[in-house]
Design an enzyme around this catalytic site. Structure first.
Site, PDB file in Angstrom:
ATOM      1  NE  ARG A  97      37.429  43.601  44.680  1.00  0.00           N
ATOM      2  CZ  ARG A  97      36.979  43.038  45.805  1.00  0.00           C
ATOM      3  NH1 ARG A  97      37.687  42.123  46.443  1.00  0.00           N
ATOM      4  NH2 ARG A  97      35.816  43.403  46.308  1.00  0.00           N
ATOM      5  CB  SER A  98      35.961  38.153  45.821  1.00  0.00           C
ATOM      6  OG  SER A  98      35.271  39.018  46.653  1.00  0.00           O
ATOM      7  CG  LEU A 138      40.654  36.609  60.496  1.00  0.00           C
ATOM      8  CD1 LEU A 138      41.803  36.165  61.398  1.00  0.00           C
ATOM      9  CD2 LEU A 138      40.900  38.056  60.041  1.00  0.00           C
ATOM     10  CD  GLU A 140      37.533  30.866  64.792  1.00  0.00           C
ATOM     11  OE1 GLU A 140      36.920  30.841  65.880  1.00  0.00           O
ATOM     12  OE2 GLU A 140      38.691  30.453  64.631  1.00  0.00           O
ATOM     13  N   PRO A 141      32.405  31.167  63.000  1.00  0.00           N
ATOM     14  CG  PRO A 141      31.472  29.016  62.926  1.00  0.00           C
ATOM     15  CD  PRO A 141      32.782  29.745  62.894  1.00  0.00           C
ATOM     16  CB  ALA A 250      42.592  42.307  51.083  1.00  0.00           C
ATOM     17  NE  ARG A 251      40.168  45.649  56.567  1.00  0.00           N
ATOM     18  CZ  ARG A 251      40.375  45.707  57.878  1.00  0.00           C
ATOM     19  NH1 ARG A 251      41.260  46.564  58.394  1.00  0.00           N
ATOM     20  NH2 ARG A 251      39.702  44.914  58.699  1.00  0.00           N
ATOM     21  NE  ARG A 276      12.085  53.960  28.967  1.00  0.00           N
ATOM     22  CZ  ARG A 276      11.205  53.125  28.458  1.00  0.00           C
ATOM     23  NH1 ARG A 276      11.439  52.529  27.290  1.00  0.00           N
ATOM     24  NH2 ARG A 276      10.081  52.864  29.099  1.00  0.00           N
ATOM     25  CD  GLU A 371      39.488  41.966  52.866  1.00  0.00           C
ATOM     26  OE1 GLU A 371      40.117  42.435  53.838  1.00  0.00           O
ATOM     27  OE2 GLU A 371      39.943  41.135  52.086  1.00  0.00           O
TER      28      GLU A 371
HETATM   29  P1  TGC Z   1      43.802  45.570  68.250  1.00  0.00           P
HETATM   30  O1  TGC Z   1      44.015  45.421  69.725  1.00  0.00           O
HETATM   31  O2  TGC Z   1      43.433  46.920  67.705  1.00  0.00           O
HETATM   32  O3  TGC Z   1      45.056  45.041  67.440  1.00  0.00           O
HETATM   33  C1  TGC Z   1      45.675  43.794  67.752  1.00  0.00           C
HETATM   34  C2  TGC Z   1      47.106  43.853  67.291  1.00  0.00           C
HETATM   35  O4  TGC Z   1      47.158  44.018  65.862  1.00  0.00           O
HETATM   36  C3  TGC Z   1      47.840  45.238  65.531  1.00  0.00           C
HETATM   37  N1  TGC Z   1      47.156  45.789  64.376  1.00  0.00           N
HETATM   38  C4  TGC Z   1      47.656  45.705  63.151  1.00  0.00           C
HETATM   39  N2  TGC Z   1      48.802  45.213  62.673  1.00  0.00           N
HETATM   40  C5  TGC Z   1      49.017  45.254  61.352  1.00  0.00           C
HETATM   41  N3  TGC Z   1      48.125  45.771  60.503  1.00  0.00           N
HETATM   42  C6  TGC Z   1      46.945  46.260  60.936  1.00  0.00           C
HETATM   43  N4  TGC Z   1      46.041  46.721  60.071  1.00  0.00           N
HETATM   44  C7  TGC Z   1      46.666  46.262  62.314  1.00  0.00           C
HETATM   45  N5  TGC Z   1      45.625  46.661  63.080  1.00  0.00           N
HETATM   46  C8  TGC Z   1      45.947  46.367  64.340  1.00  0.00           C
HETATM   47  C9  TGC Z   1      47.728  46.089  66.769  1.00  0.00           C
HETATM   48  O5  TGC Z   1      48.753  47.040  66.824  1.00  0.00           O
HETATM   49  C10 TGC Z   1      47.851  45.046  67.853  1.00  0.00           C
HETATM   50  O6  TGC Z   1      49.221  44.672  67.939  1.00  0.00           O
HETATM   51  P2  TGC Z   1      49.868  44.257  69.358  1.00  0.00           P
HETATM   52  O7  TGC Z   1      51.286  43.975  69.024  1.00  0.00           O
HETATM   53  O8  TGC Z   1      49.640  45.438  70.252  1.00  0.00           O
HETATM   54  O9  TGC Z   1      49.096  43.044  69.802  1.00  0.00           O
HETATM   55  O10 TGC Z   1      42.709  44.493  67.821  1.00  0.00           O
HETATM   56  P3  TGC Z   1      41.198  44.373  68.237  1.00  0.00           P
HETATM   57  O11 TGC Z   1      40.993  42.975  68.729  1.00  0.00           O
HETATM   58  O12 TGC Z   1      40.764  45.505  69.131  1.00  0.00           O
HETATM   59  O13 TGC Z   1      40.432  44.495  66.823  1.00  0.00           O
HETATM   60  C11 TGC Z   1      40.507  45.664  66.086  1.00  0.00           C
HETATM   61  C12 TGC Z   1      39.626  45.577  64.836  1.00  0.00           C
HETATM   62  C13 TGC Z   1      38.161  45.480  65.216  1.00  0.00           C
HETATM   63  C14 TGC Z   1      39.843  46.848  64.067  1.00  0.00           C
HETATM   64  C15 TGC Z   1      40.037  44.388  63.944  1.00  0.00           C
HETATM   65  O14 TGC Z   1      39.989  43.216  64.595  1.00  0.00           O
HETATM   66  C16 TGC Z   1      39.282  44.325  62.651  1.00  0.00           C
HETATM   67  O15 TGC Z   1      39.764  44.880  61.658  1.00  0.00           O
HETATM   68  N6  TGC Z   1      38.095  43.609  62.541  1.00  0.00           N
HETATM   69  C17 TGC Z   1      37.430  43.367  61.268  1.00  0.00           C
HETATM   70  C18 TGC Z   1      37.668  41.931  60.843  1.00  0.00           C
HETATM   71  C19 TGC Z   1      37.860  41.789  59.364  1.00  0.00           C
HETATM   72  O16 TGC Z   1      38.098  42.739  58.642  1.00  0.00           O
HETATM   73  N7  TGC Z   1      37.799  40.553  58.888  1.00  0.00           N
HETATM   74  C20 TGC Z   1      38.026  40.281  57.496  1.00  0.00           C
HETATM   75  C21 TGC Z   1      38.132  38.794  57.245  1.00  0.00           C
HETATM   76  S1  TGC Z   1      38.840  38.395  55.658  1.00  0.00           S
HETATM   77  C22 TGC Z   1      37.677  38.813  54.542  1.00  0.00           C
HETATM   78  O17 TGC Z   1      36.662  39.372  54.842  1.00  0.00           O
HETATM   79  C23 TGC Z   1      37.981  38.462  53.128  1.00  0.00           C
HETATM   80  S2  TGC Z   1      36.698  38.880  52.062  1.00  0.00           S
HETATM   81  C24 TGC Z   1      37.198  38.350  50.538  1.00  0.00           C
HETATM   82  C25 TGC Z   1      37.791  39.456  49.711  1.00  0.00           C
HETATM   83  O18 TGC Z   1      38.710  40.160  50.142  1.00  0.00           O
HETATM   84  O19 TGC Z   1      37.375  39.664  48.569  1.00  0.00           O
HETATM   85  P1  FAD Z   2      29.414  40.602  62.961  1.00  0.00           P
HETATM   86  O1  FAD Z   2      30.815  40.844  63.398  1.00  0.00           O
HETATM   87  O2  FAD Z   2      28.590  39.685  63.776  1.00  0.00           O
HETATM   88  O3  FAD Z   2      28.689  42.010  62.839  1.00  0.00           O
HETATM   89  C1  FAD Z   2      27.255  42.129  62.781  1.00  0.00           C
HETATM   90  C2  FAD Z   2      26.932  43.619  62.835  1.00  0.00           C
HETATM   91  O4  FAD Z   2      27.383  44.174  64.094  1.00  0.00           O
HETATM   92  C3  FAD Z   2      27.620  44.433  61.747  1.00  0.00           C
HETATM   93  O5  FAD Z   2      26.762  45.442  61.278  1.00  0.00           O
HETATM   94  C4  FAD Z   2      28.819  45.059  62.454  1.00  0.00           C
HETATM   95  O6  FAD Z   2      29.217  46.292  61.872  1.00  0.00           O
HETATM   96  C5  FAD Z   2      28.231  45.287  63.835  1.00  0.00           C
HETATM   97  N1  FAD Z   2      29.259  45.332  64.895  1.00  0.00           N
HETATM   98  C6  FAD Z   2      30.139  44.364  65.233  1.00  0.00           C
HETATM   99  N2  FAD Z   2      30.938  44.786  66.227  1.00  0.00           N
HETATM  100  C7  FAD Z   2      30.557  46.050  66.518  1.00  0.00           C
HETATM  101  C8  FAD Z   2      31.017  47.046  67.433  1.00  0.00           C
HETATM  102  N3  FAD Z   2      32.036  46.810  68.262  1.00  0.00           N
HETATM  103  N4  FAD Z   2      30.407  48.242  67.439  1.00  0.00           N
HETATM  104  C9  FAD Z   2      29.358  48.492  66.602  1.00  0.00           C
HETATM  105  N5  FAD Z   2      28.886  47.612  65.730  1.00  0.00           N
HETATM  106  C10 FAD Z   2      29.483  46.403  65.670  1.00  0.00           C
HETATM  107  N6  FAD Z   2      36.222  36.068  56.062  1.00  0.00           N
HETATM  108  C11 FAD Z   2      37.413  35.419  55.934  1.00  0.00           C
HETATM  109  O7  FAD Z   2      38.120  35.205  56.912  1.00  0.00           O
HETATM  110  N7  FAD Z   2      37.856  35.035  54.698  1.00  0.00           N
HETATM  111  C12 FAD Z   2      37.130  35.227  53.576  1.00  0.00           C
HETATM  112  O8  FAD Z   2      37.575  34.861  52.479  1.00  0.00           O
HETATM  113  C13 FAD Z   2      35.849  35.863  53.691  1.00  0.00           C
HETATM  114  N8  FAD Z   2      35.063  36.013  52.585  1.00  0.00           N
HETATM  115  C14 FAD Z   2      33.776  36.479  52.746  1.00  0.00           C
HETATM  116  C15 FAD Z   2      32.900  36.454  51.655  1.00  0.00           C
HETATM  117  C16 FAD Z   2      31.588  36.884  51.810  1.00  0.00           C
HETATM  118  C17 FAD Z   2      30.633  36.796  50.657  1.00  0.00           C
HETATM  119  C18 FAD Z   2      31.152  37.391  53.061  1.00  0.00           C
HETATM  120  C19 FAD Z   2      29.750  37.892  53.246  1.00  0.00           C
HETATM  121  C20 FAD Z   2      32.016  37.419  54.133  1.00  0.00           C
HETATM  122  C21 FAD Z   2      33.334  36.957  53.999  1.00  0.00           C
HETATM  123  N9  FAD Z   2      34.202  36.887  55.101  1.00  0.00           N
HETATM  124  C22 FAD Z   2      35.421  36.278  54.986  1.00  0.00           C
HETATM  125  C23 FAD Z   2      33.730  37.250  56.436  1.00  0.00           C
HETATM  126  C24 FAD Z   2      33.646  38.751  56.670  1.00  0.00           C
HETATM  127  O9  FAD Z   2      34.911  39.293  56.856  1.00  0.00           O
HETATM  128  C25 FAD Z   2      32.736  38.966  57.898  1.00  0.00           C
HETATM  129  O10 FAD Z   2      31.409  38.689  57.475  1.00  0.00           O
HETATM  130  C26 FAD Z   2      32.853  40.352  58.457  1.00  0.00           C
HETATM  131  O11 FAD Z   2      34.114  40.593  59.018  1.00  0.00           O
HETATM  132  C27 FAD Z   2      31.767  40.642  59.518  1.00  0.00           C
HETATM  133  O12 FAD Z   2      31.670  39.604  60.436  1.00  0.00           O
HETATM  134  P2  FAD Z   2      30.222  38.952  60.777  1.00  0.00           P
HETATM  135  O13 FAD Z   2      29.569  38.610  59.501  1.00  0.00           O
HETATM  136  O14 FAD Z   2      30.442  37.875  61.772  1.00  0.00           O
HETATM  137  O15 FAD Z   2      29.389  40.133  61.424  1.00  0.00           O
END
Ligand code: TGC
Ligand code: FAD
Length: 392
Positions: A97-98, A138, A140-141, A250-251, A276, A371
């Site tokens: 699914r990922s 998206l 980074e380390p 995606a979420r 069982r 995500e």
């Molecule tokens: P914040 O100040 O809240 O927002 C910055 C700007 O973004 C706007 N915004 C959005 N726009 C569109 N859609 C959304 N969902 C939006 N959420 C916020 C917001 O209005 C603002 O716009 P502007 O014009 O005012 O600049 O941002 P923040 O730096 O405080 O961060 C908020 C936070 C922590 C919620 C966000 O950064 C976050 O969601 N962090 C989690 C990171 C994450 O989910 N990474 C995923 C990486 S990809 C992945 O994991 C793929 S896994 C593979 C698979 O899917 O199977």
């Molecule tokens: P951190 O951000 O360092 O978080 C560590 C801990 O601290 C967590 O428990 C978190 O909840 C907590 N924490 C962080 N900030 C706060 C706060 N403000 N308050 C309280 N608690 C907090 N990313 C991509 O860009 N593309 C991909 O395709 C992708 N695929 C992935 C596949 C796998 C198998 C995995 C494991 C990860 C993938 N990711 C991808 C990255 C993923 O999105 C990140 O791992 C995730 O967003 C968390 O970041 P981190 O691992 O750096 O943890």
């Protein structure tokens, strides 16, 4: 591994709410998973290898760009069909699914939504057919939950951009043909760039030794003075909101996908409990195992209702980021708890690869982290209801 005898639980007759197209799409994905995924997936997870031979099948069931218009090669389906496809695929394996989530919502979606007509025509049909595979950079380390702090940057060199930096934890990176990469320009503004395999200075080392999502390839993206043609910039949205918009899509898919993993664990545990015999009777006849199974079906049913309503809102363009966060967080947590309980129902057999439960349980440790972590989604809900962002 045991033969796939899966029967989907539908305790509240949710099928009555689906239209014919939803059922057709769902059933095709279900049959494909039974035929092409279940028989091989345990082996690939044990080997820690992505089964590339299923790419064509994923394309055929519409898993690559389900909601992208047909003129660009997508399936032109609605959001509930998209959710159902994700549910069925994750019923087989979260790693598969990922691959579909990344291709659809993190690569095709930004190209379709933020790209030029030329970019759409160049990449989308090939991504929809699986001829091209994509990844999304998206994280980074030093910046996971806080992607706004990213250090990857690009400079305008006149006839091209020069890209430097690194991304970590990138699904599909080791074999992807293209990467949608988020980087800052000289002013610190975030933009999306399409980086192609083969560009000088671009490498994708694989991340090894994962205990989770083993049938999905994960790696890095390393950019060392990569010359990116200017026409590879996604021009129609910039700022952190651009990648976060992709994450919404995606979420949403994950909120359905997690139900699939939970349904598989429940179905396996129910069948095992009925068969069982201990102390002269099926363990399903004991109160403790009934409590586990009854709570599982209750939680699955609640999650199904949440996902279905979110799908309706998404179809109407009304689903908010916070609503999506709530569903992703709740449904993944529900699934991981069910996997843990279901594993116990199987006793010692639950830890073997004869059954899918332990694999689902380990996979879901990634799903609850990527995500947006479980904590981050709670904070998004907290911010939405209080008006205060508690991240910083
Ligand atoms: P914040 O100040 O809240 O927002 C910055 C700007 O973004 C706007 N915004 C959005 N726009 C569109 N859609 C959304 N969902 C939006 N959420 C916020 C917001 O209005 C603002 O716009 P502007 O014009 O005012 O600049 O941002 P923040 O730096 O405080 O961060 C908020 C936070 C922590 C919620 C966000 O950064 C976050 O969601 N962090 C989690 C990171 C994450 O989910 N990474 C995923 C990486 S990809 C992945 O994991 C793929 S896994 C593979 C698979 O899917 O199977
Ligand atoms: P951190 O951000 O360092 O978080 C560590 C801990 O601290 C967590 O428990 C978190 O909840 C907590 N924490 C962080 N900030 C706060 C706060 N403000 N308050 C309280 N608690 C907090 N990313 C991509 O860009 N593309 C991909 O395709 C992708 N695929 C992935 C596949 C796998 C198998 C995995 C494991 C990860 C993938 N990711 C991808 C990255 C993923 O999105 C990140 O791992 C995730 O967003 C968390 O970041 P981190 O691992 O750096 O943890």
């Amino acid at each position: 591994m045991k033969p796939d005898l899966f029967e989907a639980p539908d305790y509240y007759n949710l099928d009555d709410l689906l239209n014919d197209e939803h059922k057709l799409v769902r059933d095709a994905a279900r049959q494909w998973v039974k035929r092409d995924v279940s028989p091989i997936i345990e082996d690939y997870a044990q080997k820690a290898e992505f089964p590339k031979q299923i790419i064509g099948g994923l394309a055929e069931i519409g898993a690559f760009g389900p909601y992208i218009p047909e003129e660009y090669g997508g399936a032109g389906l609605d959001q509930i069909s998209y959710g159902l496809i994700m549910q069925e695929i994750e019923r087989g394996d979260s790693g598969v699914r990922s691959t579909a989530s990344v291709q659809s919502s993190l690569v095709m979606y930004p190209i379709y939504t933020y790209g030029t007509e030329e970019q759409r025509k160049k990449y989308l049909p090939k991504l929809a057919s699986g001829e091209f595979m994509g990844c999304f950079g998206l994280t980074e380390p030093n910046h996971g939950s806080n992607p706004g702090g990213m250090e990857t940057k690009f400079e305008d060199k006149g006839d091209h951009f020069l890209l430097n930096g690194a991304k970590l934890w990138i699904s599909n990176s080791p074999f992807a043909d293209i990467a949608v990469v988020w980087a800052k320009n000289e002013e610190g503004r975030i933009h999306g760039l399409i980086v192609e395999r083969g560009m000088e200075g671009f490498t994708t080392p694989e991340t090894h030794n994962k205990w989770s999502l083993r049938a999905s390839a994960t790696g890095e993206l390393v950019f060392n003075d990569v010359k990116v043609p200017k026409e590879n910039l996604l021009p129609n949205k910039s700022g952190l909101g651009a990648p976060l918009g992709c994450l919404d899509s995606a979420r949403y898919g994950i909120s359905w996908g997690a139900i699939g993993a939970a349904m598989d664990c429940y179905d396996t545990a129910l069948r095992y409990a009925k068969e069982r015999i201990q102390f002269g009777k099926p363990i399903a006849a004991t109160q403790l195992q009934q409590k586990k199974l009854a709570e599982m079906i209750t939680e699955i049913t609640k999650a199904q209702l949440l996902a279905f309503r979110l799908g309706q809102l998404k179809n109407e363009g009304r689903a908010t980021t916070a609503q999506i966060s709530m569903a992703k967080r709740n449904n993944v947590d529900m699934a991981i708890n069910i996997a843990r309980e279901a594993r116990q129902v199987l006793g010692g057999m639950g830890i073997t690869g004869e059954y899918s439960i332990m694999r689902h349980m380990m996979n879901l440790e990634s799903v609850i982290t990527y995500e947006g972590t479980h904590d981050i989604h709670l904070l998004i809900t907290g911010m939405d209801i209080t008006g205060h962002a508690a991240f910083k």
